[in-house]
Design an enzyme around this catalytic site. Sequence first.
Site, mmCIF file in Angstrom:
data_model
loop_
_atom_site.group_PDB
_atom_site.id
_atom_site.type_symbol
_atom_site.label_atom_id
_atom_site.label_comp_id
_atom_site.label_asym_id
_atom_site.label_seq_id
_atom_site.Cartn_x
_atom_site.Cartn_y
_atom_site.Cartn_z
ATOM 1 N N GLU A 58 50.249 30.116 38.801
ATOM 2 C CA GLU A 58 50.966 31.359 39.070
ATOM 3 C C GLU A 58 50.735 31.799 40.513
ATOM 4 O OE1 GLU A 58 51.252 33.610 34.850
ATOM 5 O OE2 GLU A 58 49.369 33.919 35.892
ATOM 6 N N CYS B 102 44.873 41.243 40.229
ATOM 7 C CA CYS B 102 43.670 40.441 40.476
ATOM 8 C C CYS B 102 43.008 40.062 39.165
ATOM 9 C CB CYS B 102 42.628 41.235 41.270
ATOM 10 S SG CYS B 102 43.233 41.912 42.785
HETATM 11 N N1 SAH Z 1 37.959 32.646 43.973
HETATM 12 C C1 SAH Z 1 38.291 33.660 44.952
HETATM 13 C C2 SAH Z 1 39.665 34.295 44.679
HETATM 14 C C3 SAH Z 1 39.656 35.050 43.403
HETATM 15 S S1 SAH Z 1 40.728 36.343 43.003
HETATM 16 C C4 SAH Z 1 37.231 34.717 44.937
HETATM 17 O O1 SAH Z 1 36.375 34.702 44.061
HETATM 18 O O2 SAH Z 1 37.239 35.563 45.833
HETATM 19 C C5 SAH Z 1 40.628 37.628 44.132
HETATM 20 C C6 SAH Z 1 39.716 38.780 43.775
HETATM 21 O O3 SAH Z 1 39.975 39.361 42.478
HETATM 22 C C7 SAH Z 1 38.259 38.369 43.767
HETATM 23 O O4 SAH Z 1 37.516 39.331 44.465
HETATM 24 C C8 SAH Z 1 37.941 38.400 42.293
HETATM 25 O O5 SAH Z 1 36.576 38.518 42.074
HETATM 26 C C9 SAH Z 1 38.747 39.581 41.839
HETATM 27 N N2 SAH Z 1 38.938 39.668 40.386
HETATM 28 C C10 SAH Z 1 38.881 38.664 39.495
HETATM 29 N N3 SAH Z 1 39.113 39.129 38.257
HETATM 30 C C11 SAH Z 1 39.333 40.454 38.380
HETATM 31 C C12 SAH Z 1 39.647 41.480 37.467
HETATM 32 N N4 SAH Z 1 39.782 41.224 36.167
HETATM 33 N N5 SAH Z 1 39.829 42.733 37.934
HETATM 34 C C13 SAH Z 1 39.711 42.987 39.255
HETATM 35 N N6 SAH Z 1 39.418 42.059 40.171
HETATM 36 C C14 SAH Z 1 39.219 40.807 39.738
#
Ligand code: SAH
Length: 371
Positions: free
Chosen positions: A91, A359
């Site tokens: 996605e 996110c």
């Molecule tokens: N692997 C990378 C990209 C991940 S997604 C990383 O860890 O940074 C981007 C952001 O969204 C990251 O900061 C991740 O921790 C956050 N994230 C993941 N799941 C989430 C959720 N359920 N709610 C809010 N943020 C979330």
Amino acid sequence: MKRLREYNKPMLEDLVINMGEKPFRAKQLYEWVHVKRVSTYEQMSNLPAGFREKLASEYVLDPLTVLKKQQAADGSTAKFLFELPDGETIESVWMRYKHGDSVCVSSQVGCRMGCSFCASTMDGLVRNLTPDEMLSQVYDIEREQYQKSPNADRDEQPGSEVKAADGKGHINSIIIMGMGEPFDNYDNVMGFVRLLTDENGRNLSARHVTISTCGLPDGILRLADEGLPITLALSLHAPNDEIRRRIMPVAKAYPMEDVFNACLVFFKKTGRRVTFEYSMIKGVNDSEECAGELVDRCKKLQKNGMPTHINLIPLNEVKEREHARSADKDIQRFQKILEKNRINVTIRREMGSEIDAACGQLSRKHKNMRR
Ligand code: SAH
């Protein structure tokens, strides 16, 4: 099959010669692939039919197929479900901001980092994405959003056609924050960024590229040496290692101190500020004490010459995960504590949650649904 969108200009020059074509065909081919960014060989109208057929039999041009496109009612967000050549799905998310349009790119099918609040990691890592599979998320979303597609057979809602914020019809910035950990697929991610920022091709400024990492120090240090003004975001999510280890298994391998040291090196080498992402999880990392501890951490970094910026993300609840979003009043209290101590803080604007595009909500779950 080889992947044509991974070929830069010098590589295409070799390819054309090896296929027995005239050298000037390389320039034409490059323009079709990276300037006009067509997705079929038929569109390459000034290339001989025989050459196009030969190319088509050996090279995949566009490795992605749009399976589904969902749009938020206010037109600010669109989520794309793409199928890859091997049947896997990923996605990507298109977002409209005041300053322009952005695409959130996935870097892996699944993820093996195991963060306890994120949907992307639930089935582990399936495989890395190739540079052209990342580049094509950008090219194909631009085609879908800004060109009238000849085969618009998607589930797009009627009347939901979008125009670019700046009227020019293109994407302004890229965030590598979709499914996957970019530094767990370092070479392919950098291959993608080099193609995207190629001044002869798509020519996106590296300043408009953000990579978000869960905190792999080696990746951060390698990026610092690339000589590209890329923006780095670190998923911090906790003020200390004890809490961080509870929600992010990767913290067991790399203590915060090591991650911060790498960020400091990155800042010193590139002059670019690192954003710390902090998802607010009820009862886990949202207390007054946590805020105070985070202030101390930031002050220490500032003493070492590093500016800090905290981006608070109200947790997006994932059905299969037990975590809950912090109460609004707790998020505000947390923010106030940081502000009072002159720590730069913003709250991430929530986008796309109604279509599960926020996110941490991207996943392969539709795949299971289809089978
Ligand atoms: N692997 C990378 C990209 C991940 S997604 C990383 O860890 O940074 C981007 C952001 O969204 C990251 O900061 C991740 O921790 C956050 N994230 C993941 N799941 C989430 C959720 N359920 N709610 C809010 N943020 C979330």
